[in-house]
Design a protein around this motif. Structure first.
Motif, PDB file in Angstrom:
ATOM      1  N   GLU A  66       8.449  11.398  -0.208  1.00  0.00           N
ATOM      2  CA  GLU A  66       8.294  10.506   0.947  1.00  0.00           C
ATOM      3  C   GLU A  66       8.232   9.051   0.470  1.00  0.00           C
ATOM      4  O   GLU A  66       7.259   8.645  -0.163  1.00  0.00           O
ATOM      5  CB  GLU A  66       7.011  10.886   1.709  1.00  0.00           C
ATOM      6  N   LYS A  98      14.357   3.401   1.414  1.00  0.00           N
ATOM      7  CA  LYS A  98      14.576   4.277   2.569  1.00  0.00           C
ATOM      8  C   LYS A  98      16.006   4.818   2.574  1.00  0.00           C
ATOM      9  O   LYS A  98      16.243   5.982   2.877  1.00  0.00           O
ATOM     10  CB  LYS A  98      14.297   3.535   3.864  1.00  0.00           C
ATOM     11  N   CYS A 115      10.644  -3.940   6.081  1.00  0.00           N
ATOM     12  CA  CYS A 115       9.263  -4.390   5.833  1.00  0.00           C
ATOM     13  C   CYS A 115       9.228  -5.915   5.778  1.00  0.00           C
ATOM     14  O   CYS A 115       9.806  -6.530   4.882  1.00  0.00           O
ATOM     15  CB  CYS A 115       8.757  -3.793   4.523  1.00  0.00           C
ATOM     16  N   THR A 136       7.511   6.342   1.820  1.00  0.00           N
ATOM     17  CA  THR A 136       6.402   5.486   2.265  1.00  0.00           C
ATOM     18  C   THR A 136       5.188   5.572   1.339  1.00  0.00           C
ATOM     19  O   THR A 136       4.283   4.743   1.443  1.00  0.00           O
ATOM     20  CB  THR A 136       5.960   5.825   3.708  1.00  0.00           C
ATOM     21  N   SER A 185       0.031   4.376   3.470  1.00  0.00           N
ATOM     22  CA  SER A 185       1.129   5.065   4.141  1.00  0.00           C
ATOM     23  C   SER A 185       0.623   5.715   5.422  1.00  0.00           C
ATOM     24  O   SER A 185      -0.463   6.291   5.459  1.00  0.00           O
ATOM     25  CB  SER A 185       1.720   6.143   3.230  1.00  0.00           C
TER      26      SER A 185
END
Length: 117
Positions: free
Chosen positions: A85, A33, A10, A87, A60
């Motif tokens: 998740e 991640k 990012c 994100t 997201s």
């Protein structure tokens, strides 16, 4: 030392880290991640932030495809989605003692830098 939950890929997270490090702040870094957030970590973030919703990112890329924009989500839903998740965690999240800074809003980033210098 502050801990930052971020994504290495990012560019916004990287810019914020670089800006903070230039101000003399050091971080223990966790790329969410490659190193998943644990239930204990998300629960501690919630304790500091006040709610799981505060930590949840509606930006997201999975938010709309999963139809979440059409649902009324509970705190348990927010927690579960963040754990499932990566994100869904608003990024970056910086935890320093009993202080938490969530997201990349310029005001939040400036406040984080001023508090942690």
């Amino acid at each position: 030392m502050a801990k930052i939950y971020h994504l290495t890929t990012c560019s916004t997270c990287q810019k914020i880290i670089k800006q903070a490090e230039a101000a003399g702040i050091t971080f223990e870094k966790q790329d969410i991640k490659t190193q998943a957030i644990t239930p204990e970590q998300i629960d501690e973030m919630k304790r500091l932030a006040g709610s799981y919703e505060e930590l949840f990112s509606r930006r997201s890329q999975k938010f709309r495809p999963m139809g979440l924009h059409e649902r009324s989500l509970t705190e348990k839903d927010y927690r579960d989605f963040i754990l499932q998740e990566y994100t869904f965690l608003k990024r970056p999240v910086v935890v320093a003692g009993d202080k938490i800074f969530v997201g990349n809003n310029p005001r939040v980033v400036e406040e984080m830098i001023q508090e942690l210098k």
